[in-house]
Design a protein around this motif. Structure first.
Motif, PDB file in Angstrom:
ATOM      1  N   GLY A 124      -8.800  -0.784  -9.209  1.00  0.00           N
ATOM      2  CA  GLY A 124      -8.507  -1.067 -10.699  1.00  0.00           C
ATOM      3  C   GLY A 124      -7.655  -0.036 -11.395  1.00  0.00           C
ATOM      4  O   GLY A 124      -7.013   0.842 -11.023  1.00  0.00           O
ATOM      5  N   PRO A 125      -7.299  -0.457 -12.861  1.00  0.00           N
ATOM      6  CA  PRO A 125      -6.556   0.166 -13.734  1.00  0.00           C
ATOM      7  C   PRO A 125      -6.571   1.510 -13.759  1.00  0.00           C
ATOM      8  O   PRO A 125      -5.610   2.467 -13.774  1.00  0.00           O
ATOM      9  N   ALA A 126      -7.838   2.343 -13.896  1.00  0.00           N
ATOM     10  CA  ALA A 126      -7.878   3.744 -13.925  1.00  0.00           C
ATOM     11  C   ALA A 126      -7.713   4.417 -12.665  1.00  0.00           C
ATOM     12  O   ALA A 126      -6.963   5.468 -12.849  1.00  0.00           O
ATOM     13  N   VAL A 127      -7.852   4.001 -11.700  1.00  0.00           N
ATOM     14  CA  VAL A 127      -7.612   4.418 -10.255  1.00  0.00           C
ATOM     15  C   VAL A 127      -5.942   4.490 -10.230  1.00  0.00           C
ATOM     16  O   VAL A 127      -5.201   5.296  -9.913  1.00  0.00           O
ATOM     17  N   MET A 128      -5.469   3.317 -10.406  1.00  0.00           N
ATOM     18  CA  MET A 128      -3.957   3.279 -10.518  1.00  0.00           C
ATOM     19  C   MET A 128      -3.192   4.114 -11.371  1.00  0.00           C
ATOM     20  O   MET A 128      -2.071   4.600 -11.436  1.00  0.00           O
ATOM     21  N   ALA A 129      -3.730   4.311 -12.425  1.00  0.00           N
ATOM     22  CA  ALA A 129      -3.149   5.264 -13.690  1.00  0.00           C
ATOM     23  C   ALA A 129      -3.175   6.592 -13.057  1.00  0.00           C
ATOM     24  O   ALA A 129      -1.964   7.257 -13.187  1.00  0.00           O
ATOM     25  N   GLU A 130      -4.156   7.122 -12.492  1.00  0.00           N
ATOM     26  CA  GLU A 130      -4.323   8.198 -11.846  1.00  0.00           C
ATOM     27  C   GLU A 130      -3.340   8.716 -10.667  1.00  0.00           C
ATOM     28  O   GLU A 130      -2.636   9.539 -10.422  1.00  0.00           O
ATOM     29  N   GLN A 131      -3.299   7.188 -10.117  1.00  0.00           N
ATOM     30  CA  GLN A 131      -2.317   7.277  -8.982  1.00  0.00           C
ATOM     31  C   GLN A 131      -0.753   7.275  -9.278  1.00  0.00           C
ATOM     32  O   GLN A 131      -0.079   8.208  -8.643  1.00  0.00           O
ATOM     33  N   ARG A 132      -0.593   6.941 -10.282  1.00  0.00           N
ATOM     34  CA  ARG A 132       0.768   6.682 -10.758  1.00  0.00           C
ATOM     35  C   ARG A 132       1.040   8.269 -11.317  1.00  0.00           C
ATOM     36  O   ARG A 132       2.422   8.774 -11.291  1.00  0.00           O
ATOM     37  N   GLN A 133       0.241   8.883 -11.845  1.00  0.00           N
ATOM     38  CA  GLN A 133       0.370  10.344 -12.479  1.00  0.00           C
ATOM     39  C   GLN A 133       0.714  11.215 -11.219  1.00  0.00           C
ATOM     40  O   GLN A 133       1.636  12.161 -11.198  1.00  0.00           O
ATOM     41  N   HIS A 134      -0.169  10.969 -10.007  1.00  0.00           N
ATOM     42  CA  HIS A 134       0.140  11.823  -8.972  1.00  0.00           C
ATOM     43  C   HIS A 134       1.137  11.659  -8.306  1.00  0.00           C
ATOM     44  O   HIS A 134       1.894  12.673  -7.860  1.00  0.00           O
ATOM     45  N   LEU A 135       1.914  10.347  -8.297  1.00  0.00           N
ATOM     46  CA  LEU A 135       3.183  10.185  -7.698  1.00  0.00           C
ATOM     47  C   LEU A 135       4.130  10.998  -8.548  1.00  0.00           C
ATOM     48  O   LEU A 135       5.101  11.484  -8.031  1.00  0.00           O
ATOM     49  N   THR A 136       4.072  10.850  -9.890  1.00  0.00           N
ATOM     50  CA  THR A 136       4.971  11.747 -10.616  1.00  0.00           C
ATOM     51  C   THR A 136       5.007  13.171 -10.251  1.00  0.00           C
ATOM     52  O   THR A 136       6.174  13.739 -10.114  1.00  0.00           O
ATOM     53  N   GLU A 137       3.768  13.649 -10.330  1.00  0.00           N
ATOM     54  CA  GLU A 137       3.676  15.126 -10.026  1.00  0.00           C
ATOM     55  C   GLU A 137       4.297  15.411  -8.841  1.00  0.00           C
ATOM     56  O   GLU A 137       5.060  16.345  -8.475  1.00  0.00           O
ATOM     57  N   LEU A 138       3.897  14.556  -7.512  1.00  0.00           N
ATOM     58  CA  LEU A 138       4.552  14.806  -6.290  1.00  0.00           C
ATOM     59  C   LEU A 138       5.850  14.803  -6.291  1.00  0.00           C
ATOM     60  O   LEU A 138       6.717  15.570  -5.626  1.00  0.00           O
ATOM     61  N   GLY A 139       6.665  13.782  -6.914  1.00  0.00           N
ATOM     62  CA  GLY A 139       7.982  13.648  -6.855  1.00  0.00           C
ATOM     63  C   GLY A 139       8.840  15.091  -7.613  1.00  0.00           C
ATOM     64  O   GLY A 139      10.115  14.833  -7.399  1.00  0.00           O
ATOM     65  N   GLN A 140       8.116  15.793  -8.006  1.00  0.00           N
ATOM     66  CA  GLN A 140       8.805  16.957  -8.722  1.00  0.00           C
ATOM     67  C   GLN A 140       8.880  18.120  -7.625  1.00  0.00           C
ATOM     68  O   GLN A 140       9.646  19.105  -7.987  1.00  0.00           O
ATOM     69  N   ARG A 141       8.208  18.109  -6.535  1.00  0.00           N
ATOM     70  CA  ARG A 141       8.488  18.982  -5.675  1.00  0.00           C
ATOM     71  C   ARG A 141       9.741  18.937  -4.805  1.00  0.00           C
ATOM     72  O   ARG A 141      10.357  17.587  -4.591  1.00  0.00           O
ATOM     73  N   PRO A 142      10.357  20.123  -4.605  1.00  0.00           N
ATOM     74  CA  PRO A 142      11.672  19.911  -3.893  1.00  0.00           C
ATOM     75  C   PRO A 142      11.692  19.306  -2.526  1.00  0.00           C
ATOM     76  O   PRO A 142      12.812  18.852  -2.120  1.00  0.00           O
ATOM     77  N   ARG A 163       0.739  -1.252  -0.181  1.00  0.00           N
ATOM     78  CA  ARG A 163      -0.276   0.105  -0.095  1.00  0.00           C
ATOM     79  C   ARG A 163       0.796   1.352  -0.094  1.00  0.00           C
ATOM     80  O   ARG A 163       1.840   1.243   0.781  1.00  0.00           O
ATOM     81  N   LEU A 164       0.464   2.223  -0.819  1.00  0.00           N
ATOM     82  CA  LEU A 164       1.156   3.705  -0.732  1.00  0.00           C
ATOM     83  C   LEU A 164       0.797   4.102   0.748  1.00  0.00           C
ATOM     84  O   LEU A 164      -0.261   4.127   1.323  1.00  0.00           O
ATOM     85  N   PRO A 165       1.710   4.973   1.037  1.00  0.00           N
ATOM     86  CA  PRO A 165       1.587   5.780   2.210  1.00  0.00           C
ATOM     87  C   PRO A 165       0.348   6.915   2.079  1.00  0.00           C
ATOM     88  O   PRO A 165       0.302   7.239   1.077  1.00  0.00           O
ATOM     89  N   VAL A 166      -0.270   7.110   3.196  1.00  0.00           N
ATOM     90  CA  VAL A 166      -1.344   7.873   3.078  1.00  0.00           C
ATOM     91  C   VAL A 166      -1.181   9.415   2.439  1.00  0.00           C
ATOM     92  O   VAL A 166      -2.046   9.674   1.718  1.00  0.00           O
ATOM     93  N   LEU A 167       0.005   9.862   2.747  1.00  0.00           N
ATOM     94  CA  LEU A 167       0.438  11.404   2.519  1.00  0.00           C
ATOM     95  C   LEU A 167       0.426  11.525   1.047  1.00  0.00           C
ATOM     96  O   LEU A 167       0.292  12.411   0.207  1.00  0.00           O
ATOM     97  N   VAL A 168       0.660  10.296   0.244  1.00  0.00           N
ATOM     98  CA  VAL A 168       0.760  10.206  -1.501  1.00  0.00           C
ATOM     99  C   VAL A 168      -0.361   9.866  -2.026  1.00  0.00           C
ATOM    100  O   VAL A 168      -0.340   9.395  -3.293  1.00  0.00           O
ATOM    101  N   ARG A 169      -1.613   9.343  -1.380  1.00  0.00           N
ATOM    102  CA  ARG A 169      -2.553   8.581  -2.051  1.00  0.00           C
ATOM    103  C   ARG A 169      -3.637   9.655  -2.660  1.00  0.00           C
ATOM    104  O   ARG A 169      -3.817  10.873  -2.226  1.00  0.00           O
ATOM    105  N   THR A 170      -4.064   9.098  -3.920  1.00  0.00           N
ATOM    106  CA  THR A 170      -5.292  10.089  -4.411  1.00  0.00           C
ATOM    107  C   THR A 170      -6.680   9.819  -3.690  1.00  0.00           C
ATOM    108  O   THR A 170      -6.603   8.729  -2.950  1.00  0.00           O
TER     109      THR A 170
END
Length: 280
Positions: free
Chosen positions: A188-206, A125-132
């Motif tokens: 499901g796949p749609a939720v995880m696709a959105e979640q992976r995109q969210h992780l990518t965006e978060l990872g760009q923060r300093p 499971r992903l940590p709460v702070l980075v979940r959609t």
């Protein structure tokens, strides 16, 4: 001199007392006068440095002064009891989830709010702070499939509120994921696709780092560890002491909090190895 016994319950109690006092717009000196103690002792109580001041008499007096609700009083008295009990321990605390259901108090979330740095290893499971929101909803449905919809939505709302911690530039989050955490299809796949995109965006923060240990990594320390978080804290304003770090391990029926230096050191050593293995 370090405070006696386990610090976790004392710190949870102190944080709640400070929150209630500030909400009631009562100064620390005024609260100390009502109890008949020095402002320094009151400060130690709120910073989690004293179990001796956590008597039911003191707690009830402060609850009266702060005009708390019955549920808040119940929480304060429960934390005070745990503070007195854990004063005899060397460091560590097991808290069943049923206790959280009774008081609506999440001690981990309270400490997360105080921490300046979070380092997490996530296996499934992903940590709460980075979940959609949809990811959180899928996890909640899995944990409590028979819960009423409004209970699920309340849980999702609480988790989203915690994510505001990431907006603080003085807070640093380092998230190391097993590849399995990205492959498990929560919702499901749609939720995880959105979640992976969210992780990518978060990872760009300093102030946020998100990296993955791939399946191809063999015989690594993470394979023998469950998910855990390491919380590190700032210097306390009154005592000028630094609160010791805490390792949090969440299980199905409760949470384990570790703070003995030797135990924490084993997890920090594991984090060092996981950092070496993880890819950006």
């Amino acid at each position: 001199m370090p405070a006696e016994g386990s610090t976790f319950a004392r710190r949870a109690l102190g944080q709640q007392l400070r929150t209630l006092r500030e909400r009631a717009e009562v100064s620390q000196a005024a609260a100390a006068r009502v109890l008949g103690i020095s402002p320094q002792t009151m400060g130690r109580l709120e910073e989690g440095l004293s179990a001796r001041s956590a008597s039911d008499l003191y707690m009830n007096t402060l609850c009266n002064l702060y005009h708390v609700s019955d549920k808040e009083r119940q929480l304060i008295l429960a934390l005070a009891h745990e503070t007195r009990v854990t004063a005899k321990w060397g460091g560590g605390w097991w808290r069943p989830h049923l206790d959280r259901d009774i008081t609506d108090f999440d001690p981990y979330a309270a400490l997360e709010h105080q921490a300046t740095r979070l380092t997490a290893w996530a296996v499934i499971r992903l940590p709460v702070l980075v979940r959609t929101p949809d990811y959180s909803r899928a996890v909640a449905w899995t944990d409590t499939p028979n819960a009423p919809t409004h209970h699920t939505e309340e849980r999702v709302h609480r988790e989203l509120k915690r994510q505001a911690r990431l907006d603080d530039p003085d807070f640093t989050a380092e998230i190391i994921l097993s590849e399995a955490a990205l492959r498990e299809e929560w919702g499901g796949p749609a939720v995880m696709a959105e979640q992976r995109q969210h992780l990518t965006e978060l990872g760009q923060r300093p102030n946020i780092s998100i990296r993955v240990v791939p399946f191809t990594t063999r015989n690594h320390i993470g394979a023998s560890l469950g998910s855990f978080s390491l919380l590190e804290f700032p210097m306390m304003p009154k005592s000028r002491m630094t609160q010791p770090p805490i390792v949090h391990i969440e299980e199905h029926v409760g949470d384990l909090y570790l703070e003995r230096s030797k135990e924490v050191a084993r997890y920090t050593s594991a984090i060092t190895e996981l950092r070496r293995l993880a890819s950006a």
